[in-house]
Write a protein that holds these residues in place. Structure first.
Motif, PDB file in Angstrom:
ATOM      1  N   MET A  47      47.446  34.526  38.056  1.00  7.57           N
ATOM      2  CA  MET A  47      46.381  35.634  38.095  1.00  7.57           C
ATOM      3  C   MET A  47      46.783  36.390  36.625  1.00  7.57           C
ATOM      4  O   MET A  47      47.343  36.332  35.688  1.00  7.57           O
ATOM      5  N   ASN A 107      48.446  46.897  41.357  1.00  5.86           N
ATOM      6  CA  ASN A 107      47.989  45.974  40.295  1.00  5.86           C
ATOM      7  C   ASN A 107      47.993  46.573  39.186  1.00  5.86           C
ATOM      8  O   ASN A 107      47.287  47.814  39.207  1.00  5.86           O
ATOM      9  N   MET A 115      39.899  40.349  37.762  1.00  8.08           N
ATOM     10  CA  MET A 115      40.189  39.789  39.195  1.00  8.08           C
ATOM     11  C   MET A 115      39.007  38.904  39.806  1.00  8.08           C
ATOM     12  O   MET A 115      37.797  39.664  39.739  1.00  8.08           O
TER      13      MET A 115
END
Length: 207
Positions: A47, A107, A115
């Protein structure tokens, strides 16, 4: 501002003093004894955020919640602070909804953070069926936020989420696709003394 049925953008919801206190708390949490990390998801990709789950851990390999970080270091998920629960409840009420948050995904986006479009669908079937909202809080640099429809190929609306903004989506909007395409470096309020963006998303796993 109503973005769609069940979706609300609460611009500049948090005054700067509240932003500063929450950002300070986020920094302590994500650099704490159980620190944030960059998850590896199914397929082996990483990620583009540093993540810390509070209350329950989201496993990037199984896409399920669990009490410990079995996909990383096996440490228990830190508890969700009571003041964070109260913040989530307060913002949900401001959007005309209710939420008894029992988890938060915190986050941190640096200048290259992003994202991809996704649905928040890993909470319990009962929670999703009830349309219990996701409450999102932005702190720091502005994000280019993407908000789509219930199918990936539906049109996507693009909007800035600035520091202090809240975004709530529940009811008929609960499973709408959303994401962040980029961060705008240098846009954080100087009072926060930070670069990058903290995003807190509060959820209620079960009813």
């Amino acid at each position: 501002m109503i973005i769609a049925p069940g979706a609300f953008h609460l611009g500049h919801y948090l005054p700067i003093d509240r932003q500063r206190a929450i950002a300070r708390q986020c920094r302590k949490l994500i650099d704490g004894e159980v620190p944030g990390y960059v998850p590896t998801v199914r397929g082996g990709g990483k990620m583009h955020v540093r993540m810390l789950c509070l209350g329950r851990h989201w496993n990037g390999q199984t896409y399920q919640y669990e009490p410990t970080r079995s996909d990383f270091d096996a440490q228990p998920a830190p508890p969700l602070p009571d003041d964070f629960r109260a913040l989530a409840r307060e913002i949900a009420v401001a959007a005309g909804m209710t939420l008894a948050a029992d988890l938060c995904i915190l986050n941190y986006y640096d200048a290259g953070g992003r994202m991809g479009l996704h649905q928040d669908k890993d909470e319990s079937a009962a929670s999703i069926a009830a349309g219990l909202p996701v409450v999102s809080v932005s702190l720091g640099d502005t994000a280019r936020f993407l908000f789509g429809g219930l199918k990936r190929r539906e049109p996507v609306e693009v909007m800035p989420l600035e520091s202090g903004d809240a975004f709530v989506f529940g009811g008929p909007a609960r499973l709408r696709y959303h994401g962040v395409s980029r961060i705008l470096p240098g846009t954080a309020p100087p009072e926060l003394d930070m670069s990058g963006r903290f995003n807190l998303t509060f959820r209620q796993y079960d009813i």
